[in-house]
Design an enzyme around this catalytic site. Structure first.
Site, short mmCIF file in Angstrom:
data_model
loop_
_atom_site.label_atom_id
_atom_site.label_comp_id
_atom_site.label_asym_id
_atom_site.label_seq_id
_atom_site.Cartn_x
_atom_site.Cartn_y
_atom_site.Cartn_z
N GLY A 170 29.37 119.83 14.44
CA GLY A 170 30.10 118.82 13.68
C GLY A 170 30.24 117.51 14.43
N GLY A 404 10.80 96.00 -12.24
CA GLY A 404 12.19 96.19 -11.81
C GLY A 404 12.38 95.76 -10.37
CB ALA A 405 10.20 95.92 -7.40
C1 HXC Z 1 33.20 123.78 27.24
C2 HXC Z 1 31.09 123.35 27.95
C3 HXC Z 1 30.66 123.16 26.62
C4 HXC Z 1 31.62 123.30 25.60
C5 HXC Z 1 28.98 122.84 27.90
N1 HXC Z 1 30.01 123.15 28.70
N2 HXC Z 1 29.35 122.85 26.62
N3 HXC Z 1 32.35 123.64 28.25
N4 HXC Z 1 32.87 123.61 25.95
N5 HXC Z 1 31.29 123.12 24.32
C6 HXC Z 1 30.00 123.22 30.17
C7 HXC Z 1 29.21 124.39 30.70
O1 HXC Z 1 30.06 125.50 30.79
C8 HXC Z 1 28.81 123.88 32.06
O2 HXC Z 1 29.89 123.99 32.94
C9 HXC Z 1 28.59 122.41 31.82
O3 HXC Z 1 29.30 122.09 30.63
C10 HXC Z 1 27.14 122.06 31.61
O4 HXC Z 1 26.58 122.94 30.66
P1 HXC Z 1 25.20 123.68 30.89
O5 HXC Z 1 25.10 124.71 29.83
O6 HXC Z 1 25.09 124.12 32.31
O7 HXC Z 1 24.20 122.48 30.67
P2 HXC Z 1 22.82 122.47 29.90
O8 HXC Z 1 21.98 123.62 30.38
O9 HXC Z 1 22.30 121.11 30.05
O10 HXC Z 1 23.16 122.73 28.39
C11 HXC Z 1 23.92 121.79 27.67
C12 HXC Z 1 24.30 122.37 26.29
C13 HXC Z 1 24.93 123.74 26.47
C14 HXC Z 1 23.03 122.47 25.45
C15 HXC Z 1 25.23 121.37 25.62
O11 HXC Z 1 25.99 123.64 27.44
C16 HXC Z 1 25.50 124.27 25.22
O12 HXC Z 1 24.80 124.81 24.36
N6 HXC Z 1 26.84 124.21 25.10
C17 HXC Z 1 27.54 124.75 23.99
C18 HXC Z 1 27.31 123.88 22.79
C19 HXC Z 1 28.13 124.34 21.64
O13 HXC Z 1 27.86 125.38 21.02
N7 HXC Z 1 29.20 123.62 21.39
C20 HXC Z 1 30.07 123.88 20.31
C21 HXC Z 1 29.35 123.30 19.08
S1 HXC Z 1 30.31 123.43 17.69
P3 HXC Z 1 29.72 124.12 34.51
O14 HXC Z 1 31.09 124.38 35.00
O15 HXC Z 1 28.76 125.23 34.72
O16 HXC Z 1 29.19 122.80 34.97
C22 HXC Z 1 31.07 122.00 17.68
C23 HXC Z 1 31.92 121.92 16.55
C24 HXC Z 1 32.43 120.53 16.37
O17 HXC Z 1 30.94 121.18 18.48
C25 HXC Z 1 33.10 120.54 15.06
C26 HXC Z 1 33.63 119.23 14.69
C27 HXC Z 1 34.12 119.28 13.31
#
Ligand code: HXC
Length: 510
Positions: A170, A404-405
């Site tokens: 989101g 129309g354009a």
């Molecule tokens: C808390 C998070 C995080 C998250 C990453 N980190 N995403 N911490 N909440 N959503 C932290 C990891 O634990 C890690 O901590 C550091 O950030 C870097 O992440 P990595 O995974 O090591 O990096 P990378 O390999 O580059 O991958 C990046 C990433 C991946 C693709 C973004 O982290 C990921 O898939 N994260 C989860 C994404 C996700 O599902 N988010 C929620 C989406 S739903 P450390 O301590 O190891 O450095 C959403 C809903 C929003 O967002 C709704 C709004 C209405």
């Protein structure tokens, strides 16, 4: 006292380190700058004033109480771009992956509220893993608070999103509601559901880059307005864009010094239109020859290339340009080009940016894919956008303006202020061949007769004078004098006042 001052400096240094040197190195290793380095490049030197440097999250689950980095994963504040104020937030991927917590959202909301109140653009640099997983619904609430402010700020201050890392789930909807989205090639992506979920649900195998990289969003989906090679280029281009825009909807766009004679004649334009009406030519040549110093900032350059949108300056004043491009699909209107241009026209109208429309359009693209895709409704978006716009509108028909354009492309009937045509203009219901085949169907078997009818139709209608006789065209102008004519036209419209009837809001065909 000295100890306290030292403590402040220590705390500041600690906050500036975000998630620590190891993660900063990892960020650099990916070819990405840190949140603070990006702000430094975006803003004028030493102009950044930070807010909430010491804010930390309040989460006590999953051992989070033991990790409370100052700033909570986003750097916020204000500064200037070429001396003009902007608010900025920059997510820090080194702190919990730039993920959005309740307090992280509050920091963003604070500067958005100030931007709306004080009338300055908001620039958001996005580099985030999305909702802070440890915080659950508190984080979702934070997103929704930001979304609501995006809506409130829309049309009040320009909002620009720069995607410089992941932007998923989101979280994409905040940038989606801003005026412009720019991405960085190979290091940024946007999608509602990532490749793993896509595989589980639909069995499609796709990479993150294919699903939501810069190329996908600038060429296929049109979610993004431009893509750049790296962080440095992206931020420099955002600075360039801001120079064209007003700070808010109560102010006029900035006036820049200009070093280009407004009356400059371009004799080469007299031969821009090829002898054969079906031979394409590059409309961008006309745009750059009309613009001050040939400077053109194109928006959505890689999408729906049959229409061109972007900003130029005339006598130092910003003008939005919408132009059919005969080089692509003969410059016809279709679903994609109508949507692209409609959004651009509405942006210009929100922020009092006058619109120059350059017309060479053979009509709407026929076919089932267009009709099934809803070209009626999408084409109506552009028609509606032009019809409701109250900013100064100057139109130049260079060649075809059919059907129309013709009406849609900022015609006199949609309150065009100055409607010019080159002598090469052909303003008619359709081209001579199509027209002849319909009105002289009985002669279809006789090639000679059909050719004579077509010639007759061309002589009568393939010119600007029928429209000029009715006052639908204000003046037939020499191509070489286009810059002088349109500059004078816009100069005469600087005090234009036009108001639409009161309404809560209109109901544009979305
Ligand atoms: C808390 C998070 C995080 C998250 C990453 N980190 N995403 N911490 N909440 N959503 C932290 C990891 O634990 C890690 O901590 C550091 O950030 C870097 O992440 P990595 O995974 O090591 O990096 P990378 O390999 O580059 O991958 C990046 C990433 C991946 C693709 C973004 O982290 C990921 O898939 N994260 C989860 C994404 C996700 O599902 N988010 C929620 C989406 S739903 P450390 O301590 O190891 O450095 C959403 C809903 C929003 O967002 C709704 C709004 C209405």
């Amino acid at each position: 006292m000295k100890d306290i001052l030292t403590e402040l400096e220590d705390r500041r240094n600690d906050a500036r380190l975000g998630g620590g040197q190891r993660r900063i190195d990892a960020q650099h290793g990916r070819g990405k700058l840190t949140a603070r380095e990006r702000i430094e490049l975006l803003l004028d030197e030493d102009s950044f004033e930070e807010f909430d440097m010491f804010v930390s999250h309040r989460c006590t689950d999953f051992g989070m109480e033991n990790q409370k980095p100052a700033g909570d994963g986003v750097v916020t504040g204000w500064g200037t771009i070429n001396g003009r104020m902007v608010y900025v937030f920059s997510q820090d991927f080194t702190v919990f992956g730039g993920s959005l917590s309740e307090t992280h959202a509050q920091k963003i909301c604070k500067i958005m509220d100030m931007a709306i109140q004080n009338g300055a653009p908001v620039i958001g640099i996005n580099d985030s893993g999305g909702a802070r997983i440890q915080e659950g619904v508190a984080s979702l609430a934070g997103y929704a608070e930001v979304f609501q402010r995006n809506v409130m700020a829309s049309g009040v201050v320009p909002q620009i999103s720069v995607i410089m890392g992941p932007c998923a789930g989101g979280a994409v909807y905040s940038p989606a509601m801003t005026d412009f989205i720019f991405m960085v090639k190979d290091t940024s992506y946007m999608f509602v559901t990532g490749p793993d979920v896509v595989k589980t649900v639909t069995n499609e195998v796709v990479t993150a880059e294919e699903l939501g990289g810069a190329s996908t969003h600038t060429k296929k989906s049109s979610v993004a307005d431009g893509a750049f090679e790296n962080d440095v280029e992206a931020l420099a281009e955002v600075r360039r864009l801001v120079d064209f825009l007003p700070l808010n909807n109560r102010e006029k766009p900035p006036v820049r010094p200009f070093f280009d004679e407004p009356g400059r004649l371009e004799t080469s334009l007299d031969t821009l239109i090829p002898d054969n009406p079906n031979t394409p030519y590059d409309m961008k040549e006309l745009i750059t020859k009309v613009a001050d110093e040939g400077d053109f900032y194109e928006i959505q350059e890689d999408y729906a290339k049959n229409i061109i949108t972007g900003f130029i300056r005339l006598e130092g004043q910003t003008v939005g340009v919408v132009a059919n491009q005969p080089m692509v699909l003969a410059g016809c209107l279709d679903i994609d080009s109508s949507r692209k241009a409609a959004r651009f026209v509405r942006f210009c109208d929100c922020f009092e940016i006058p619109i120059l429309t350059l017309v060479d359009v053979p009509g709407f693209l026929p076919g089932t894919s267009q009709e099934y895709g809803g070209v009626i409704k999408h084409g109506a978006k552009l028609l509606f956008a032009y019809g409701e716009a109250t900013v100064p509108k100057v139109t130049v028909i260079t060649r075809k303006a059919y059907g129309g354009a013709y009406d849609v492309m900022a015609s006199k009937h949609l309150r065009g202020d100055f409607n010019y045509a080159w002598p090469t203009a052909e303003i008619a219901v359709m081209g001579a061949k199509g027209a002849t085949e319909i009105i002289h169907r009985a002669d279809l078997g006789d090639a000679e007769k059909i050719a004579a009818h077509a010639k007759d139709y061309e002589d009568r209608f393939a010119n600007p004078f029928v429209a000029a006789e009715r006052g639908f065209i204000d003046e037939v102008i020499m191509p070489q004098s286009t810059r002088r004519r349109v500059s004078r036209a816009f100069a005469s419209l600087r005090n234009k006042k036009l108001k639409n009837p009161w309404k809560k809001h209109d109901n544009i065909p979305l």
